[in-house]
Write a protein that holds these residues in place. Structure first.
Motif, PDB file in Angstrom:
ATOM      1  N   GLU A 234       0.858  -1.188   0.000  1.00 39.26           N
ATOM      2  CA  GLU A 234       0.000   0.000   0.000  1.00 39.26           C
ATOM      3  C   GLU A 234       0.899   1.245   0.000  1.00 39.26           C
ATOM      4  O   GLU A 234       2.057   1.185   0.388  1.00 39.26           O
ATOM      5  N   TYR A 236       2.619   4.925   0.773  1.00 38.75           N
ATOM      6  CA  TYR A 236       3.010   5.806   1.875  1.00 38.75           C
ATOM      7  C   TYR A 236       3.666   7.055   1.318  1.00 38.75           C
ATOM      8  O   TYR A 236       4.054   7.081   0.147  1.00 38.75           O
ATOM      9  N   PRO A 276       3.302 -21.449 -16.103  1.00 39.80           N
ATOM     10  CA  PRO A 276       2.369 -20.364 -16.437  1.00 39.80           C
ATOM     11  C   PRO A 276       2.409 -19.242 -15.398  1.00 39.80           C
ATOM     12  O   PRO A 276       2.726 -19.475 -14.236  1.00 39.80           O
ATOM     13  N   THR A 278       0.099 -17.843 -13.969  1.00 34.53           N
ATOM     14  CA  THR A 278      -0.894 -17.996 -12.907  1.00 34.53           C
ATOM     15  C   THR A 278      -0.378 -18.889 -11.786  1.00 34.53           C
ATOM     16  O   THR A 278      -1.041 -19.063 -10.775  1.00 34.53           O
ATOM     17  N   SER A 279       0.809 -19.446 -11.974  1.00 27.82           N
ATOM     18  CA  SER A 279       1.355 -20.320 -10.943  1.00 27.82           C
ATOM     19  C   SER A 279       2.054 -19.471  -9.889  1.00 27.82           C
ATOM     20  O   SER A 279       3.257 -19.278  -9.921  1.00 27.82           O
ATOM     21  N   GLN A 280       1.262 -18.960  -8.959  1.00 30.91           N
ATOM     22  CA  GLN A 280       1.805 -18.054  -7.954  1.00 30.91           C
ATOM     23  C   GLN A 280       2.193 -18.848  -6.721  1.00 30.91           C
ATOM     24  O   GLN A 280       1.632 -19.889  -6.460  1.00 30.91           O
ATOM     25  N   ARG A 281       3.173 -18.335  -5.986  1.00 36.23           N
ATOM     26  CA  ARG A 281       3.614 -19.124  -4.828  1.00 36.23           C
ATOM     27  C   ARG A 281       3.499 -18.338  -3.536  1.00 36.23           C
ATOM     28  O   ARG A 281       3.877 -17.184  -3.451  1.00 36.23           O
ATOM     29  N   ILE A 282       3.011 -19.051  -2.515  1.00 32.67           N
ATOM     30  CA  ILE A 282       2.730 -18.365  -1.253  1.00 32.67           C
ATOM     31  C   ILE A 282       4.001 -17.998  -0.512  1.00 32.67           C
ATOM     32  O   ILE A 282       4.014 -17.069   0.280  1.00 32.67           O
ATOM     33  N   ARG A 303       1.028  -3.441   4.548  1.00 33.95           N
ATOM     34  CA  ARG A 303       0.330  -4.531   3.867  1.00 33.95           C
ATOM     35  C   ARG A 303       0.741  -4.628   2.408  1.00 33.95           C
ATOM     36  O   ARG A 303       0.928  -3.609   1.743  1.00 33.95           O
ATOM     37  N   TYR A 307       0.523  -8.800  -5.811  1.00 33.83           N
ATOM     38  CA  TYR A 307       1.658  -9.692  -6.064  1.00 33.83           C
ATOM     39  C   TYR A 307       1.425 -10.303  -7.425  1.00 33.83           C
ATOM     40  O   TYR A 307       0.285 -10.621  -7.767  1.00 33.83           O
TER      41      TYR A 307
ATOM     42  N   ASN B  86      -4.041   3.271   7.299  1.00 30.10           N
ATOM     43  CA  ASN B  86      -4.847   2.540   6.323  1.00 30.10           C
ATOM     44  C   ASN B  86      -5.633   1.401   6.956  1.00 30.10           C
ATOM     45  O   ASN B  86      -5.791   0.336   6.360  1.00 30.10           O
ATOM     46  N   GLU B 121       4.578 -16.967  10.303  1.00 29.75           N
ATOM     47  CA  GLU B 121       3.363 -17.519   9.735  1.00 29.75           C
ATOM     48  C   GLU B 121       3.016 -18.822  10.437  1.00 29.75           C
ATOM     49  O   GLU B 121       3.901 -19.619  10.720  1.00 29.75           O
ATOM     50  N   TYR B 210      -6.561 -14.111   1.399  1.00 28.46           N
ATOM     51  CA  TYR B 210      -6.090 -13.123   0.419  1.00 28.46           C
ATOM     52  C   TYR B 210      -5.662 -13.731  -0.898  1.00 28.46           C
ATOM     53  O   TYR B 210      -5.430 -13.001  -1.857  1.00 28.46           O
ATOM     54  N   PHE B 213      -2.677 -20.223  -4.039  1.00 32.97           N
ATOM     55  CA  PHE B 213      -1.317 -20.350  -4.532  1.00 32.97           C
ATOM     56  C   PHE B 213      -0.986 -21.775  -4.972  1.00 32.97           C
ATOM     57  O   PHE B 213      -1.709 -22.719  -4.648  1.00 32.97           O
ATOM     58  N   ARG B 214       0.121 -21.874  -5.688  1.00 34.17           N
ATOM     59  CA  ARG B 214       0.652 -23.134  -6.180  1.00 34.17           C
ATOM     60  C   ARG B 214       0.583 -24.220  -5.099  1.00 34.17           C
ATOM     61  O   ARG B 214       0.773 -23.941  -3.928  1.00 34.17           O
ATOM     62  N   TRP B 217      -2.082 -24.001  -1.647  1.00 30.06           N
ATOM     63  CA  TRP B 217      -2.008 -23.190  -0.432  1.00 30.06           C
ATOM     64  C   TRP B 217      -2.988 -22.027  -0.528  1.00 30.06           C
ATOM     65  O   TRP B 217      -3.167 -21.447  -1.598  1.00 30.06           O
ATOM     66  N   VAL B 218      -3.592 -21.696   0.616  1.00 33.67           N
ATOM     67  CA  VAL B 218      -4.445 -20.514   0.673  1.00 33.67           C
ATOM     68  C   VAL B 218      -3.847 -19.588   1.728  1.00 33.67           C
ATOM     69  O   VAL B 218      -3.520 -20.021   2.840  1.00 33.67           O
ATOM     70  N   GLY B 219      -3.678 -18.324   1.358  1.00 27.72           N
ATOM     71  CA  GLY B 219      -3.095 -17.353   2.278  1.00 27.72           C
ATOM     72  C   GLY B 219      -4.181 -16.673   3.085  1.00 27.72           C
ATOM     73  O   GLY B 219      -5.208 -16.278   2.544  1.00 27.72           O
ATOM     74  N   TYR B 227      -1.381 -16.717   8.150  1.00 29.90           N
ATOM     75  CA  TYR B 227      -1.591 -18.159   8.176  1.00 29.90           C
ATOM     76  C   TYR B 227      -1.412 -18.680   6.760  1.00 29.90           C
ATOM     77  O   TYR B 227      -1.784 -18.013   5.795  1.00 29.90           O
ATOM     78  N   ARG B 228      -0.869 -19.881   6.668  1.00 29.97           N
ATOM     79  CA  ARG B 228      -0.697 -20.551   5.388  1.00 29.97           C
ATOM     80  C   ARG B 228      -1.472 -21.851   5.500  1.00 29.97           C
ATOM     81  O   ARG B 228      -1.102 -22.726   6.269  1.00 29.97           O
ATOM     82  N   GLN B 383      -9.108 -14.748  -8.848  1.00 31.80           N
ATOM     83  CA  GLN B 383      -7.670 -14.940  -8.606  1.00 31.80           C
ATOM     84  C   GLN B 383      -7.336 -16.423  -8.523  1.00 31.80           C
ATOM     85  O   GLN B 383      -6.296 -16.855  -9.004  1.00 31.80           O
ATOM     86  N   PRO B 498      -5.165 -23.232 -12.216  1.00 34.00           N
ATOM     87  CA  PRO B 498      -3.817 -23.129 -11.662  1.00 34.00           C
ATOM     88  C   PRO B 498      -3.652 -23.870 -10.341  1.00 34.00           C
ATOM     89  O   PRO B 498      -2.524 -24.202  -9.968  1.00 34.00           O
TER      90      PRO B 498
END
Ligand code: FAD
Ligand code: FAD
Ligand code: FES
Lengths: 387, 503
Positions: A234, A236, A276, A278-282, A303, A307, B86, B121, B210, B213-214, B217-219, B227-228, B383, B498
Motif C-alpha cells: 500500500e 506511503y 504459467p 498464474t502459478s503463484q507461490r505463497i 500490507r 503480487y 490505512n 506464519e 487473500y 497459490f501453487r 495453499w491458501v493465504g 496463516y498458510r 484470482q 492453476p
C-alpha cells in the motif's frame, strides 16, 4: 485492420512501441502493431521500473548509457508531455560481508572505466540517501547516481499516443500464429483464425512469445521464459528515492518506492522455466520481504497490495537478441533482455529502426548482439542480472 | 452500570420494535479526544455515533473520507489505529484505550513494528474444509461439513460471525427448518452457537483469505499474524459489495450505501442521518426507508430512474402510509456540502434515461443512501483461476459452477452472494449444499446420507423455493451459469485451473 502493410511489429510492449516510434521519426509511415493481449500485458507492465547503466559487460554499459540519454531526452520532449518521465533517483547496493564490500570497489572501478560514475559511499551518505534504513551490519555500499526509475504504464501509453497519432495502427487481442515466407523472404503473418496479413518487413518484439514465432519459420531462438515474482505494498509518503539492493542475501532482494508511494519488492527465487504466470507461490512474499526487514523493520507493519508474476525472457548470456534474422530476409528480432529490457526500450527502438532501414547501427557494440552470436559461440558475460 | 446515563449522540434509545443489546462502556481516543462507545461496536460506528464523520483525507485531492459500506468492502473508512495507517475502521472493533488518529493523505511509514516481530506464519495443514466467510452461507456450509465429521476452519474478515444477517431485523418466512419466524440477527446467533459448539470447527475472526497459490495453499491474513493453509476442500462464501453510482460529490461523507446505513441503524442502533434522500426504489431502498422512519429519521424522498417503484407491493405500501415522496423518472445529479452532505440535486430523465436540463430539484438533506443493488465479491475466486462470467441477473461477475456448486477449480465450492445475489435463506441452502458436496467428495463414513440430503435440498431449492415468480430473475441467472459435470470438464481443459483441491 489493414491487410497489407510495410512494417508489421508483433508485440506492443515497450520494445514494439519504441521501434515504431523510431521508425516513424525516420519517415516510415505504414506500420501495424499486433498484440495478443492488452497493452502492457507482457513483461513491460510487470517490471520493476528500474533503469541503470551499472552493469559489468561493455555491451550493456554502452547501450544503457545511450538508453539513459534517450530516456532524459524523451522525458524533456513530446513523449514527456504525453506522460513519460525519468526520475534519476539512483541505485544503492548494500553489502553485509566484507568480501562483497571489496567486490564493490572493483565493480565501481570497472564502471568508472566504462564511463559510469558509480561510487563507494560511507554509512553517513547511505543514511542520507535512504533515511528510514537501519544500517546495523552494513559492511559497505555503492551508489550509481545516473540510474533511476519510471512507471511503465506512463511510458507505454505515451509511446502509444504518439505512435498512433502518426498513423500507426495498433490492434490488441490478435495473436500471430505464424510468420510466412517465400523463397527466403518474409511475406507476412498468419493470425489466429487463419487470416493473413501481408508485410515485407516483420519485427518480432513479442517477449515471451518470440521463441515460438521464430520457431514457425524454423529459426531457433535460444531463450527461456523464467517466471519472476514481484509485489507492491500500500502507498506511503515518499520515504526514500533510490532503488536499494541487498547484495549479500541469495537471490538479491531489492526494494524501491513507486511514484504512487507503494514499496515494490522483488527477489530471484529458483523457478522452472515456462511455468504459467498464474502459478503463484505463497512463499514468495516472506522470501522477498523478510530479508529486507533487517534494513527496514517497519515493513512488517505494511500490507502487501498486489503480487504478480512476469517472465524474464532469458538468453544464455543474459544479453538481448537484436537485429536481422539472417535466415529470412525482412525478418527482425528484439527480445531476450533477461530482465532488463524496460530500461533498454528507447535504445532498442533506435537500433532496430537503423537496422530495418538498412543502415548499420550507430553503436558498434550492438552488432555483437545479433542472433548468429550463438552459432559462432561469441557469447558475452554479465554478472549483474538484477532488477 | 447503574447511575451512568446512556451516551447521548446519534445512538437510538427508543425504537418501536427493536431493543439494542449493548456491551460494556469503553473509552478510546480519536485525535487525543476521549470517545465513548460500547463493546461490540466497530471503531467506525462508534466514531459515527459521536458525530465524527470524517476519518481521513484522500492522498491526491485531500477530499474528506468517511464510512460508506460498513462491511470492509470499500476502504473509505481508513484511519490510523494504534499507529497503523490505512486501517479499515468498520471491521476493527473498539477496545479500551485504543488510539485512533485522523489520516491526512498518505501516511508516514510506521515507526513502530506493531508487535509483529517474531510472529511467524502459522502453517495449518490437514484441515478438511476451509470455509472463507462466516456469513449465513459460510456458517451453513461449515455446520454441514462438520456434522459429518470433517474438520473445518472458518476464516472471517469481520470481527463478528453472521455476515449481513446481523443487520436483518425482519422475520424470516418459511418453515422452522429455514428459521421461519426468527429475525436475521437471531438466525445469526443460532448459527454461531451451533458452530461454536462443534469441536471440529475452528474459527478465525478478523482473518482475510487473500489468495490461492501453487500446490493448493491458501493465504490468510490474520489480525496480528499470517496463516498458510493447505485444506482438502475450500468453500468460498465472501458475500457481496454494494454498487455505487457516478456523480459529483459521490465520495462526500454522508453518501452511504443503503446496507451501510442498515449496519449502523439495525446492528449498532445508531441513526445514520436526520434527513435522508434514498436513491433506488427496489426492495432494499424501500425497506431501508421504512426502517429509517421507524428509527426516527425523516425521509425526504426516494429517487427512482424507472417510471415505477421496483419494490414488492408489501414493502411499497408501508412507505406510502408514511407519505414518503417517490421521484420516479428521476436520477441523482450531484451532492453538495463541505465535509458532510448538506443537500442533493436530483433531475428528471427522459425516455432514454437522459437528464432533462432545467428539471433539477434541490433537496436539503444530511444523508444520501445509494440502494442500487449488490455485486458478488468474486475477486478471490477469479484470482484462484475459477472461470467467471458476467450475469446481470446475478449482479455481475460470477463463477461458472456445477449444480453441486463446484467451480472450475476442482474442490473449490461457492455459496451465498458470491455465487450470485439472492438472499439469506438461499445463501444458507447453498451453503449446506456446498458443505455436503465436500462431505460426499471426501468419502466420509455417511457420505451416502449426505448425498441423499443434498439431492433433497437441490430439489427443494430449484423446484419449490425458486419457483416463486418474485425470484424468477435470479433463478434464470443461476440457471445460466450452472453447467453439467461434462461441460465443466471441457471448461477445465480450455482453462486449466492453476490450483486443484479435493485429492
Ligand atoms: C518482475 C520483473 C521485474 C523486471 N524489472 C525490470 C527493471 O527493473 N528494469 C528493466 O529494464 N527491466 C525489467 N524487467 C524486464 C522487462 O520487463 C522486459 O525486459 C521488457 O519489458 C521487455 O519488453 P518487450 O516489449 O520486449 O516485451 P513485453 O513487454 O513482454 O511485450 C511483448 C508483447 O508481445 C505480445 N505477444 C507475445 N506473443 C505474441 C503473439 N504470438 N502475437 C501477438 N502478440 C504477442 C505480448 O502480449 C506482449 O504484450 C523485469 C521483468 C520482470 C518480470
Ligand atoms: C449490505 C447488504 C445488505 C443486505 N440486506 C439484506 C436484507 O435486508 N435481507 C435479505 O434477505 N438479504 C440481504 N442481503 C443479501 C444477503 O445476500 C444475504 O442476506 C446473505 O447475508 C448472504 O450471505 P453470505 O454468507 O453469502 O454473505 P455475507 O452475509 O455477506 O457474509 C460474508 C462474510 O464473509 C466475510 N468475508 C468476505 N471476504 C472475506 C475474505 N476474503 N476472507 C475472509 N472472510 C471474508 C465477511 O466479513 C462476511 O462476514 C444484504 C446483503 C448486503 C451485502
Ligand atoms: S471498508 Fe469500511 S466503510 Fe467500506
Amino acid at each position: 485492420m489493414r491487410e497489407e502493410v510495410e512494417v508489421l511489429i508483433i508485440g506492443a510492449g515497450i520494445s514494439g512501441l519504441a521501434i515504431a516510434y523510431s521508425l516513424q521519426k525516420r519517415g516510415v509511415k505504414d506500420i501495424l502493431i499486433l498484440d495478443e493481449s492488452y497493452i502492457g500485458a507482457g513483461s513491460t507492465g510487470r517490471c520493476a521500473t528500474g533503469i541503470r547503466a551499472s552493469f559489468t559487460s561493455k555491451e550493456h554499459v554502452v547501450l544503457m548509457k545511450h538508453s539513459i540519454d534517450l530516456w532524459k531526452k524523451y522525458a524533456a520532449g513530446e513523449l514527456g508531455r504525453a506522460g513519460l518521465y525519468y526520475d534519476q533517483s539512483g541505485y544503492v547496493w548494500v553489502a553485509t560481508r566484507d568480501e562483497s564490500a571489496e567486490f564493490f570497489e572493483k565493480l565501481a572501478k570497472l564502471h568508472n572505466s566504462l564511463g559510469v560514475n558509480t561510487k563507494i559511499i560511507g554509512i553517513d551518505e547511505l543514511k542520507e540517501l535512504v533515511p528510514p534504513m537501519k544500517v546495523d551490519g552494513v559492511a559497505g555500499a555503492m551508489f550509481d547516481p545516473t540510474a533511476g526509475k519510471s512507471y511503465p504504464f506512463d511510458t507505454i501509453f505515451a509511446f502509444l499516443k504518439l505512435v498512433k497519432g502518426r498513423g500507426a495502427e495498433v490492434v490488441t487481442r490478435v495473436k500471430v500464429t505464424k510468420i510466412l515466407t517465400s523463397s527466403g523472404k518474409v511475406t507476412g503473418v498468419e493470425v489466429e483464425g487463419g487470416k493473413i496479413i501481408k508485410a515485407s518487413t516483420v519485427v518480432v518484439a513479442a517477449g515471451s512469445g518470440s521463441r515460438e514465432l521464430l520457431g514457425s519459420v524454423g529459426v531457433k531462438l535460444p531463450i527461456e521464459n523464467i517466471p519472476r515474482h514481484a509485489l507492491i505494498t500500500e502507498p506511503y509518503k515518499e520515504a526514500f528515492k533510490p532503488l536499494v539492493i541487498d547484495w549479500d542475501t541469495p537471490g538479491v532482494p531489492y526494494i524501491v518506492q513507486s511514484k504512487e508511494g507503494g514499496f515494490f519488492m522483488g527477489r530471484d527465487v529458483e523457478e522452472k522455466p515456462e511455468l504459467p504466470l498464474t502459478s503463484q507461490r505463497i512463499d514468495f512474499m516472506p522470501k522477498a520481504v523478510k530479508p529486507l526487514t533487517k534494513f527496514f523493520p517497519w515493513l512488517r507493519n505494511i500490507r502487501v497490495l498486489r503480487y504478480w508474476v512476469g517472465y524474464y525472457v532469458t538468453t544464455p548470456d543474459h544479453h538481448p537478441v537484436y537485429g536481422p534474422v539472417k535466415e529470412v530476409e525482412g525478418l527482425y528480432i528484439a527480445a531476450g533482455y533477461s530482465g532488463h529490457g524496460y530500461m533498454m526500450g528507447p535504445i532498442t527502438g533506435e537500433l532496430l529502426a537503423e537496422w530495418i532501414l538498412n543502415r548499420k547501427p550507430h553503436i558498434p557494440e550492438a552488432e555483437r548482439l545479433t542472433l548468429d552470436r550463438f552459432e559462432r559461440g561469441a557469447l558475452i558475460k554479465e554478472l549483474a542480472v538484477i532488477g | 452500570m447503574p447511575g451512568t446515563p446512556p451516551l447521548k449522540d446519534r445512538r437510538i434509545w427508543e425504537h418501536p420494535i427493536l431493543t439494542f443489546k449493548r456491551g460494556r462502556r469503553v473509552k478510546f481516543y480519536f485525535n487525543g479526544n476521549i470517545v465513548e462507545g460500547y463493546e461490540g461496536e466497530s471503531i467506525a460506528a462508534a466514531l459515527y455515533a459521536a458525530r465524527y464523520d470524517v476519518f481521513s483525507r484522500s492522498p491526491y485531492k485531500g477530499r474528506a473520507r468517511g464510512a460508506f459500506c460498513m462491511i470492509g468492502k470499500c476502504s473509505s473508512c481508513f484511519a490510523i489505529v494504534d499507529g497503523v495507517p490505512n486501517t479499515r475502521t468498520c471491521v476493527e472493533p473498539i477496545r479500551e484505550g485504543v488510539k485512533v488518529e485522523f489520516q491526512e493523505g498518505l501516511a508516514e511509514i510506521p515507526s513502530a513494528t506493531g508487535g509483529l516481530e517474531g510472529k511467524d506464519e502459522e502453517v495449518i495443514e490437514g484441515v478438511d474444509v476451509l470455509v472463507i466467510g462466516g456469513g449465513p452461507a459460510g456458517l451453513a456450509a461449515a455446520i454441514a461439513a462438520a456434522k459429518h465429521g470433517l474438520s473445518v476452519l472458518i476464516v472471517n474478515e469481520h470481527f463478528k460471525l453472521g455476515g449481513q444477517l446481523i443487520k436483518q431485523t425482519h422475520k424470516f418466512f418459511g418453515s422452522k427448518d429455514l428459521f421461519g419466524g426468527l429475525r436475521g440477527f437471531q438466525v445469526a446467533e443460532e448459527l454461531e452457537n451451533k458452530v461454536r459448539s462443534m469441536r471440529n470447527v475452528r474459527v478465525l475472526l478478523q482473518a482475510t483469505a487473500y489468495g490461492f497459490f501453487r500446490d493448493g495453499w491458501v493465504g490468510v491474513a490474520g489480525k496480528d499474524r499470517l496463516y498458510r493453509v493447505k485444506p482438502r476442500f475450500v468453500i468460498a462464501a465472501p458475500g457481496a459489495a454494494e454498487r455505487h453510482l457516478a456523480f459529483p460529490g459521490n465520495d462526500l461523507p454522508g453518501v452511504m450505501g443503503a446496507g451501510g446505513a442498515q449496519t449502523l441503524m439495525n446492528e449498532y442502533g445508531i441513526l445514520p442521518g436526520d434527513e435522508v434522500l434514498v436513491v433506488g426504489s427496489g426492495n432494499v431502498g424501500v425497506i431501508v426507508s421504512y426502517q429509517l422512519l421507524q428509527a426516527g429519521a425523516k425521509v425526504k424522498g426516494i429517487v427512482e430512474i424507472l417510471p415505477y417503484i421496483g419494490a414488492w407491493f408489501v414493502h411499497a405500501a408501508k412507505i406510502r402510509r408514511y407519505g414518503v415522496k417517490v421521484y420516479t423518472r428521476h436520477t441523482i445529479k450531484e451532492v453538495w456540502g463541505k465535509d458532510r452532505v448538506e443537500g442533493a440535486t436530483i433531475v428528471r430523465v427522459d425516455e432514454h434515461f437522459k437528464p432533462v436540463p432545467g428539471s433539477e430539484t434541490d433537496i436539503p438533506c444530511d444523508l444520501v443512501l445509494i440502494a442500487v443493488g449488490l455485486t458478488p465479491d468474486t475477486r478471490l475466486l477469479a484470482q484462484a483461476g475459477a472461470v467467471v462470467t458476467w450475469v446481470p441477473e446475478l449482479g455481475g461477475l460470477v463463477p461458472i459452477r456445477t449444480k453441486y456448486l463446484e467451480t472450475s477449480v476442482p474442490g473449490l465450492f461457492i455459496a451465498g452472494d458470491a455465487s450470485g445475489i439472492e438472499e439469506a435463506t438461499t445463501a444458507m441452502i447453498e451453503g449446506e449444499i456446498a458443505g455436503l458436496s465436500a462431505v460426499v467428495r471426501a468419502g466420509a463414513d455417511d457420505a451416502g446420507n449426505a448425498a441423499e440430503r443434498r439431492e433433497a435440498l437441490l430439489k427443494f431449492l430449484w423446484d419449490e423455493y425458486r419457483a416463486s415468480p418474485v425470484v424468477a430473475r435470479a433463478k434464470a441467472g443461476k440457471l445460466k451459469v450452472t453447467v453439467s459435470e461434462d461441460e465443466m470438464e471441457r471448461i477445465r481443459v480450455s482453462n486449466p485451473p492453476p490450483v486443484r483441491f479435493g485429492s
